[in-house]
Design a protein around this motif. Sequence first.
Motif: not given
Ligand code: MG
Length: 615
Positions: A31, A35, A81, A95, A100
Amino acid sequence: MSDIIHLLPDSVANQIAAGEVIQRPASAAKELLENAIDAGADDIKLIIKDAGKTLIQVIDNGCGMSETDARMSFERHATSKISDAKDLFTIRTLGFRGEALASIAAIAQIELKTKRIEDEVGICIKIEGSEVKSHEPCSAANGTSFSIKNLFFNIPARRKFLKSNTTELRHIIEEFQRVALVYPEIKFTFFNENRELFQLSKSVLKQRIASLFGAAYNNRLIPVVQKTDLVNITGFIVKPEFAKKTRGEQYFFVNGRYIRHPYLNHAIDNAFRELIPSDTFPSYFIYFDINPNEIDINIHPTKTEVNFENNQVIYAMLSSAVKQALGKFNLTPSIDFDIEKGIDITPLPRSVEVNQPTVKVDENYNPFDVETQHGEKPSFQHHQKPDTRNWQKLYGDEEFTQNRQETELPQEDDAKLIFTSQGVEAETGTDTVFQLHNKYIVSSMRSGLLVIDQQRAHERVLFERFLEKLESQKGTSQQQLFPVTVQFSPSDAEILKEIEAELKILGFDIEDFGENTFIINGNPAEMNNQDIKGVLEGIIENFKKNLKELAKDKKVNLARSMAVNLSIKQGRKLKTEEIKSLIDQLFACRMPEVSPDGKPTLRILTLSYLDEQFN
Ligand code: MG
Ligand code: ADP
């Protein structure tokens, strides 16, 4: 009675969500890496301590966050996002669920330092179990540094559930590789216990694969390209001769995301089927680039499963792309434009006439003729190729007539017949053995014909021998005249360390030299002139496979891996003495009838069966 339903506090909801998203340190590392990529970084560092149980840190040079965003990023369903349900169909970032960080913050101690290029100072936030402990300005480099400390500190049950450091580190390496394989243009560095495990400079895909899996891959990859309106398929398959005994290096990526896809895997398996042994698997690195509205990535929380709208069309395209690539590779030697060093081909002077190469065919060649290249005839040759002038002698053979009489008698279960007796020797004229196709050993016995698979039989023999050594802790090593230095990929080196003590008992005199390098001073007496690195790689490979597939006892797993790698292979010509000794050793085993992985080592063609065939 009053109402009983209430909403769970966020911290509890986040812990529950974490159960799905963060199964182990590797998922948290994944994760954070994703990111960093979504933040546009082109230099990413991963720092691991204690297999991620103590520390997982990712430092990136991406866009960083404002103070408010840094605080917001830990809220559940907080994401920059997507903002709209329709955005789900145009996702290009890794993501999008905004889950997360909230999940990780619920189950670990977190330190976030981040700064945008336009800000004077950065911001440092500390969180423990969803609770913000501090939040203050700090000096920071542009980008983000995210540290996860003591994962699962507040869920002891989960922490206890984690596997050994070697296993957890292996999972982290696997996740790291999956990310690094998609972004060759990003520099990645991976430190484990302050030691550099990977240093991947910016490059192109082919070089990235080679720096992850070994320089040898430079000459093993065949490019795959198929561009259509629906999908672009690119990447590499590994030449068939390097097919592996395990499913190791099989990578599909869809729009930059690693996925599993058994159905598409089948398309590749199929294309390779005729080219590789049935118990091996092709390696591949295949990238699909497709309009996001053609896929559904939301079907699995860890997002490793993807549904294609047009599964079957994609299957057909992939299949044709791989077949084409294989076909081209067979016709033309591959020339590498990606490797820095070009291949020097000196042009012929003009005066030299070039002739098309011709193929010589030996018209008398008969693959069923067991005569060997050296003209040495197997001792049982007259049975294989009866000399017709001598047929009376053949049929008058005492052994044969005796067998004939016995078929009249009721037959015992054939398997029992051999294994309950004192070995097969008493029943087999041990002189009447021969090798068929350098693959099977054939011997006559009272109840018919005994056919032994030489490789599986030898695996059984070695397996029991190695297991005994491991159990009694007694083994011997044969010293090498000159020690050999070998280097492994970081993940293989980790496994080697895990099994080092056992390998020593089995006869490998190994010294860890650091930096994934080992010095081998001695090897097991069972090794012939095999290449020591190849053998160790094979053992590691098998060990991994067994770990995944059968959670076997370590000793059994290792004995099996050794046996498979050191056994006499199909295709090896054996001397009569070797054949006899193999038969003796096989029947001295506790379980002669099956190979260590449960396949039959021998079959008996009973006389009654043969009689039927002639009816
Ligand atoms: Mg993420
Ligand atoms: P998602 O990635 O699904 O959006 P996350 O919980 O992983 O959810 O992250 C939440 C938000 O935090 C992201 O949408 C992003 O805006 C921000 N963020 C997380 N990591 C970074 C980073 N390394 N650099 C910049 N922003 C980040």
